[in-house]
Design an enzyme around this catalytic site. Structure first.
Site, mmCIF file in Angstrom:
data_model
loop_
_atom_site.group_PDB
_atom_site.id
_atom_site.type_symbol
_atom_site.label_atom_id
_atom_site.label_comp_id
_atom_site.label_asym_id
_atom_site.label_seq_id
_atom_site.Cartn_x
_atom_site.Cartn_y
_atom_site.Cartn_z
ATOM 1 N N ASN A 1 -8.184 6.800 3.727
ATOM 2 C CA ASN A 1 -7.486 5.527 3.562
ATOM 3 C C ASN A 1 -7.654 4.725 4.850
ATOM 4 O O ASN A 1 -7.508 5.267 5.936
ATOM 5 C CB ASN A 1 -6.013 5.796 3.273
ATOM 6 C CG ASN A 1 -5.858 6.906 2.242
ATOM 7 O OD1 ASN A 1 -6.172 8.053 2.529
ATOM 8 N ND2 ASN A 1 -5.417 6.562 1.070
ATOM 9 N N VAL B 1 -6.171 -21.113 4.536
ATOM 10 C CA VAL B 1 -7.308 -21.765 5.172
ATOM 11 C C VAL B 1 -8.439 -21.862 4.150
ATOM 12 O O VAL B 1 -8.831 -20.868 3.531
ATOM 13 C CB VAL B 1 -7.774 -20.976 6.413
ATOM 14 C CG1 VAL B 1 -9.014 -21.629 7.015
ATOM 15 C CG2 VAL B 1 -6.652 -20.907 7.436
ATOM 16 N N ASN C 1 0.810 -1.220 0.000
ATOM 17 C CA ASN C 1 0.000 0.000 0.000
ATOM 18 C C ASN C 1 0.842 1.269 0.000
ATOM 19 O O ASN C 1 2.062 1.234 0.083
ATOM 20 C CB ASN C 1 -1.050 -0.027 1.125
ATOM 21 C CG ASN C 1 -0.473 0.070 2.508
ATOM 22 O OD1 ASN C 1 0.545 0.704 2.730
ATOM 23 N ND2 ASN C 1 -1.145 -0.577 3.456
ATOM 24 N N GLY C 2 0.136 2.391 -0.128
ATOM 25 C CA GLY C 2 0.781 3.690 -0.254
ATOM 26 C C GLY C 2 1.195 4.299 1.065
ATOM 27 O O GLY C 2 1.646 5.448 1.103
ATOM 28 N N HIS D 1 -9.509 -0.336 -1.467
ATOM 29 C CA HIS D 1 -10.022 -0.225 -0.100
ATOM 30 C C HIS D 1 -11.261 -1.071 0.129
ATOM 31 O O HIS D 1 -12.311 -0.544 0.498
ATOM 32 C CB HIS D 1 -10.350 1.239 0.224
ATOM 33 C CG HIS D 1 -9.183 2.171 0.138
ATOM 34 N ND1 HIS D 1 -9.324 3.545 0.080
ATOM 35 C CD2 HIS D 1 -7.848 1.939 0.114
ATOM 36 C CE1 HIS D 1 -8.130 4.114 0.029
ATOM 37 N NE2 HIS D 1 -7.211 3.166 0.027
ATOM 38 N N GLU E 1 -6.536 11.742 -2.658
ATOM 39 C CA GLU E 1 -5.085 11.618 -2.526
ATOM 40 C C GLU E 1 -4.462 12.070 -3.839
ATOM 41 O O GLU E 1 -4.926 11.684 -4.914
ATOM 42 C CB GLU E 1 -4.797 10.155 -2.194
ATOM 43 C CG GLU E 1 -3.602 9.560 -2.832
ATOM 44 C CD GLU E 1 -3.674 8.021 -2.840
ATOM 45 O OE1 GLU E 1 -4.576 7.411 -2.216
ATOM 46 O OE2 GLU E 1 -2.819 7.434 -3.496
ATOM 47 N N MET F 1 -0.238 5.634 3.473
ATOM 48 C CA MET F 1 -0.930 6.811 4.029
ATOM 49 C C MET F 1 -1.695 6.424 5.282
ATOM 50 O O MET F 1 -2.552 5.538 5.255
ATOM 51 C CB MET F 1 -1.878 7.398 2.995
ATOM 52 C CG MET F 1 -1.140 8.218 1.962
ATOM 53 S SD MET F 1 -2.213 8.664 0.624
ATOM 54 C CE MET F 1 -2.241 7.116 -0.218
HETATM 55 P P1 FDA Z 1 -5.186 -7.384 4.655
HETATM 56 O O1 FDA Z 1 -5.819 -7.462 3.334
HETATM 57 O O2 FDA Z 1 -4.117 -6.366 4.883
HETATM 58 O O3 FDA Z 1 -4.578 -8.770 5.070
HETATM 59 C C1 FDA Z 1 -5.236 -9.997 4.852
HETATM 60 C C2 FDA Z 1 -4.193 -11.097 4.776
HETATM 61 O O4 FDA Z 1 -4.842 -12.359 4.860
HETATM 62 C C3 FDA Z 1 -3.391 -11.112 3.481
HETATM 63 O O5 FDA Z 1 -2.026 -11.217 3.789
HETATM 64 C C4 FDA Z 1 -3.900 -12.364 2.746
HETATM 65 O O6 FDA Z 1 -2.911 -12.982 1.949
HETATM 66 C C5 FDA Z 1 -4.299 -13.254 3.901
HETATM 67 N N1 FDA Z 1 -5.358 -14.222 3.570
HETATM 68 C C6 FDA Z 1 -6.511 -13.989 2.895
HETATM 69 N N2 FDA Z 1 -7.269 -15.105 2.843
HETATM 70 C C7 FDA Z 1 -6.572 -16.076 3.503
HETATM 71 C C8 FDA Z 1 -6.836 -17.447 3.788
HETATM 72 N N3 FDA Z 1 -7.976 -18.036 3.394
HETATM 73 N N4 FDA Z 1 -5.899 -18.164 4.456
HETATM 74 C C9 FDA Z 1 -4.741 -17.575 4.873
HETATM 75 N N5 FDA Z 1 -4.457 -16.251 4.630
HETATM 76 C C10 FDA Z 1 -5.365 -15.521 3.958
HETATM 77 N N6 FDA Z 1 -4.742 1.923 3.012
HETATM 78 C C11 FDA Z 1 -4.331 3.006 3.702
HETATM 79 O O7 FDA Z 1 -4.803 3.253 4.824
HETATM 80 N N7 FDA Z 1 -3.388 3.840 3.162
HETATM 81 C C12 FDA Z 1 -2.860 3.630 1.926
HETATM 82 O O8 FDA Z 1 -1.996 4.382 1.481
HETATM 83 C C13 FDA Z 1 -3.317 2.503 1.180
HETATM 84 N N8 FDA Z 1 -2.874 2.264 -0.093
HETATM 85 C C14 FDA Z 1 -3.197 1.072 -0.717
HETATM 86 C C15 FDA Z 1 -2.604 0.751 -1.944
HETATM 87 C C16 FDA Z 1 -2.847 -0.499 -2.528
HETATM 88 C C17 FDA Z 1 -2.214 -0.840 -3.846
HETATM 89 C C18 FDA Z 1 -3.690 -1.424 -1.876
HETATM 90 C C19 FDA Z 1 -3.970 -2.784 -2.468
HETATM 91 C C20 FDA Z 1 -4.289 -1.100 -0.670
HETATM 92 C C21 FDA Z 1 -4.054 0.141 -0.086
HETATM 93 N N9 FDA Z 1 -4.613 0.478 1.137
HETATM 94 C C22 FDA Z 1 -4.231 1.629 1.782
HETATM 95 C C23 FDA Z 1 -5.582 -0.412 1.800
HETATM 96 C C24 FDA Z 1 -4.989 -1.216 2.968
HETATM 97 O O9 FDA Z 1 -3.803 -1.854 2.586
HETATM 98 C C25 FDA Z 1 -6.047 -2.246 3.404
HETATM 99 O O10 FDA Z 1 -7.194 -1.537 3.822
HETATM 100 C C26 FDA Z 1 -5.555 -3.119 4.546
HETATM 101 O O11 FDA Z 1 -4.403 -3.830 4.191
HETATM 102 C C27 FDA Z 1 -6.644 -4.092 4.983
HETATM 103 O O12 FDA Z 1 -6.225 -4.710 6.184
HETATM 104 P P2 FDA Z 1 -6.885 -6.054 6.697
HETATM 105 O O13 FDA Z 1 -6.377 -6.317 8.069
HETATM 106 O O14 FDA Z 1 -8.355 -5.954 6.512
HETATM 107 O O15 FDA Z 1 -6.401 -7.214 5.727
#
Ligand code: FDA
Length: 502
Positions: free
Chosen positions: A478, A245, A114-115, A440, A355, A117
Site C-alpha cells: 500500500n 486548479v 483509505n484503509g 493505488h 491485504e 494501512m
Molecule cells: P491524494 O490522491 O491523496 O491527494 C490528491 C488531492 O488533490 C485530493 O485531495 C484531490 O481532491 C486534490 N486535487 C486533485 N486535482 C486537483 C486540482 N486540479 N485542483 C485542486 N485539487 C486537486 N494506501 C495505503 O498506503 N494504505 C491503504 O490502506 C490504502 N487504502 C486505500 C483505500 C481507498 C478506498 C483508496 C481510494 C486509496 C487507498 N490507498 C491506500 C491509497 C492512498 O490513499 C493513495 O495512494 C494516496 O492518497 C495518494 O496520495 P497523493 O499525495 O498522491 O494524492
C-alpha cells in the site's frame, strides 16, 4: 503578476502536498494550498461528519447521482449502491473505459477514505523500482520520519486474537497458513486503542461501524489531524477549499499563473480567478497532477514539457477477489473496517502481497475478501483529449491479466487445500478477479523521467511534483508511506537548494 500571489502554492492536500506544506511552512515560506474538495469538519445534526457506509448519503460521493462502491453486488444483488444527490462528497471514482480509479476528495485527499494501512515496501523491491534514490537514506531516515509523523501504530497481537471484529482476518489467516503462506500484521494510522474501546462500547464506533471508504467519523489519523494540522500550525500555510486548479501557465519572468475554479458544495461555479506563485508544487495525486501537466503541454501553455509527462502509470498491480468460506467457518457479522493482516507472498517468482480485507456489511457474508498487490509490469499512458479538455488514460482490460495470474496461483492453492472456491457474485457479473479498478494509482510523472531525482519538473525551474505520480506504477505494498517518505526526502533537498527563506 496576478493580484493574488503567494511565494509558494501547492495544488492538492494529499500525502505529498501535506508533507511539502509542513516543511515550507516550518521554514517560514508563506504557502497557499488549493484543494478541489471540501474541509471535513462540520458535523451534521446527528453529530456525524462523514456518511454512513451501509446507507450512504450525498457526503459519500463526489458529484454523482448514485454511489459507486467497489463491491458492486452481493449474490448479484445491487445492494451496495444507493441513489444520492450530487454533492462535493469524499470518494470519487474516475472512469477511463477499462480502468476506474478511486480517489479521495477533500482536505487530506486519500487519507480521508483509505484503509489506513501504513506499509513500508520491501527494501530490495524499492531499490529495484527507484534505483537512483539512496535507499540507506530512505530506510534509515525518511521512512521512520514518515511513520512517526503519520502516527503509525500496531495492533496488540493478544487483543487481535480475541477481537470479534478480526474474526474475518483469523479465518483467512488459518486458510493461508494451511496452504503454506506467511501472514504479517499490517501497521496502521487508525488508532488501535480507540478500536479496542469501540469494541468495549466505551466510545462511538467507527471502524467497528463499517466505516472506511466514505470516511471515518472517529479513530483515524487522517492528514488533517497530522501533517496538515502541523502545517497550518506554523502560521504560514493557508488552505483554500473547493478550489480546483484548471490550468497552469508561466509568465516571462518565470512566475506561474494558475486558473482556479471555485465551486460551492452543490457544484455551482462561484467564479474563476487567477493566482500566481514563484514556486509551484503539484500534489494533486497521480491523476490530478498528471492531468494538469499533460494539459499544459498539449495546449502549448508549458511547451517545454517532454514525452515522459503522462507515462509510466500503473495500478500497483491491484486485483480484488473473494473466497467462499465453509459453513463451519463463520466470520461473524462484525468486521473492522480497518485491515490488520496481510498474506506476504512477495518472495515468490510472481510476488503477491494480499491485504486481508473486510466486507463490513454488518452481517455474516461467508466470504473472505482480499485486495492483492502484485508485480504487474503493464503501464498506461495519459493523453490529452481536447474535446473533453481532460487527460484520458490509455489502459486495456488485458493489462490486468498479469495481476490475475499471480493472485490465482496463490489463491488456487489456498482453495485447493481448503476445498473452497472463489466468490463469483461480488463484482457485478460472474468474474472472480476484479482488475477494472484500482485504489493505488501511481505514476504519470515518474521520478528521474518527467522530473529530476527530487521531483523538479524537467524543462521548468521552480515547478515540482510531490505526490504518487512520481512512483513508477508500483511499490509492492500500500503506497502512502512511500509517497510520504519520498516527499520528505525531496522537499528537504528543494528547501536547501531552491527555496530562499523569507
Ligand atoms: P491524494 O490522491 O491523496 O491527494 C490528491 C488531492 O488533490 C485530493 O485531495 C484531490 O481532491 C486534490 N486535487 C486533485 N486535482 C486537483 C486540482 N486540479 N485542483 C485542486 N485539487 C486537486 N494506501 C495505503 O498506503 N494504505 C491503504 O490502506 C490504502 N487504502 C486505500 C483505500 C481507498 C478506498 C483508496 C481510494 C486509496 C487507498 N490507498 C491506500 C491509497 C492512498 O490513499 C493513495 O495512494 C494516496 O492518497 C495518494 O496520495 P497523493 O499525495 O498522491 O494524492
Amino acid at each position: 503578476a496576478a493580484a493574488d500571489h503567494s511565494p509558494a502554492v501547492i495544488i492538492g492536500t494529499g500525502y505529498g502536498a501535506a508533507v511539502t506544506a509542513l516543511r515550507l511552512g516550518a521554514a517560514g515560506v508563506p504557502t497557499v494550498m488549493l484543494e478541489m474538495g471540501k474541509l471535513w469538519n462540520d458535523p451534521a445534526e446527528d453529530g456525524t461528519t462523514f456518511s454512513d457506509m451501509l446507507s450512504p448519503d450525498r457526503r459519500s460521493t463526489w458529484f454523482k447521482d448514485r454511489t459507486e462502491a467497489p463491491l458492486a453486488s452481493f449474490l448479484w444483488l445491487d445492494v451496495a449502491n444507493h441513489d444520492i444527490d450530487p454533492y462535493a462528497g469524499v470518494l470519487d471514482r474516475v472512469s477511463f473505459g477499462d480502468m476506474s480509479v478511486y480517489v479521495g476528495r477533500g482536505v487530506g485527499g486519500g487519507s480521508l477514505v483509505n484503509g489506513a494501512m501504513a506499509v513500508i515496501p520491501k527494501r530490495s523491491y524499492f531499490e529495484e523500482i527507484l534505483p537512483r534514490v539512496d535507499a540507506d537514506e530512505m530506510y534509515g531516515q525518511y521512512f521512520p520520519l514518515a511513520n512517526s509523523m503519520l502516527g503509525t501504530n500496531h495492533v496488540d497481537p493478544e487483543w487481535f486474537e480475541t477481537s470479534r471484529a478480526y474474526r474475518f482476518a483469523r479465518v483467512s489467516r488459518k486458510a493461508a497458513h494451511r496452504a503454506g503462506f506467511r501472514t504479517t500484521f499490517v501497521p496502521s494510522v487508525y488508532d488501535f486503542d480507540y478500536m479496542r474501546r469501540e469494541e468495549a462500547e466505551l466510545v462511538p464506533r467507527s471502524a467497528l461501524a463499517s466505516e472506511v471508504v466514505y470516511g471515518n467519523n472517529h479513530g483515524k489519523r487522517s492528514l488533517d489531524k497530522s501533517y496538515l494540522a502541523a502545517a497550518v500550525g506554523t502560521g504560514n500555510v493557508t488552505i483554500r477549499t473547493l478550489s480546483e486548479v484548471r490550468d497552469i501557465t508561466r509568465q516571462q519572468d518565470g512566475t506561474y499563473v494558475l486558473e482556479v475554479r471555485r465551486i460551492d458544495e452543490l457544484g455551482n461555479v462561484l467564479g474563476v480567478h487567477q493566482m500566481s506563485a514563484k514556486h509551484l508544487f503539484l500534489g494533486a495525486g497521480s491523476l490530478g497532477s498528471t492531468e494538469l501537466l499533460v494539459r499544459a503541454r498539449d495546449t502549448g501553455k508549458l511547451p517545454e514539457l517532454g514525452e515522459a509527462v503522462g507515462r509510466g502509470w500503473g495500478t500497483n498491480g491491484n486485483v480484488m477477489l473473494g473466497r467462499a468460506n465453509h459453513a463451519w467457518d463463520p466470520v461473524g457479522p462484525l468486521e473492522s473496517g480497518m485491515p490488520a493482516l496481510g498474506i506476504d507472498a512477495w518472495d515468490r517468482p510472481d510476488p503477491v502481497f494480499a491485504e486481508i480485507a473486510p466486507v463490513p456489511a454488518g452481517l455474516e457474508t461467508w466470504a473472505s475478501l482480499y485486495l492483492a498487490i502484485t508485480r504487474n509490469p503493464e503501464r498506461g499512458t495519459f493523453r490529452y483529449d481536447p474535446g473533453a479538455d481532460r487527460a484520458v488514460l490509455q489502459w486495456d482490460v488485458d493489462q490486468g491479466q498479469p495481476s490475475i495470474d499471480a493472485a490465482k496461483r496463490v489463491f488456487d492453492r489456498i482453495n485447493s487445500v481448503e476445498g473452497t472456491s472463489y466468490r463469483y457474485d461480488l463484482f457485478g457479473d460472474t468474474r472472480a478477479f476484479e482488475t477494472r479498478f484500482t485504489y493505488h494509482p501511481l505514476g504519470g510523472l515518474v521520478l528521474g523521467e518527467a522530473t529530476d531525482l527530487y521531483g523538479r519538473v524537467a524543462g521548468y525551474d521552480n515547478l515540482y511534483v510531490t505526490d504518487g505520480s512520481l512512483i513508477p506504477g508500483s511499490t509492492g505494498v500500500n503506497p502512502f508511506v512511500t509517497i510520504t517518505a519520498l516527499a520528505e526526502r525531496n522537499i528537504a533537498r528543494i528547501l536547501a537548494e531552491d527555496v530562499r527563506r523569507t
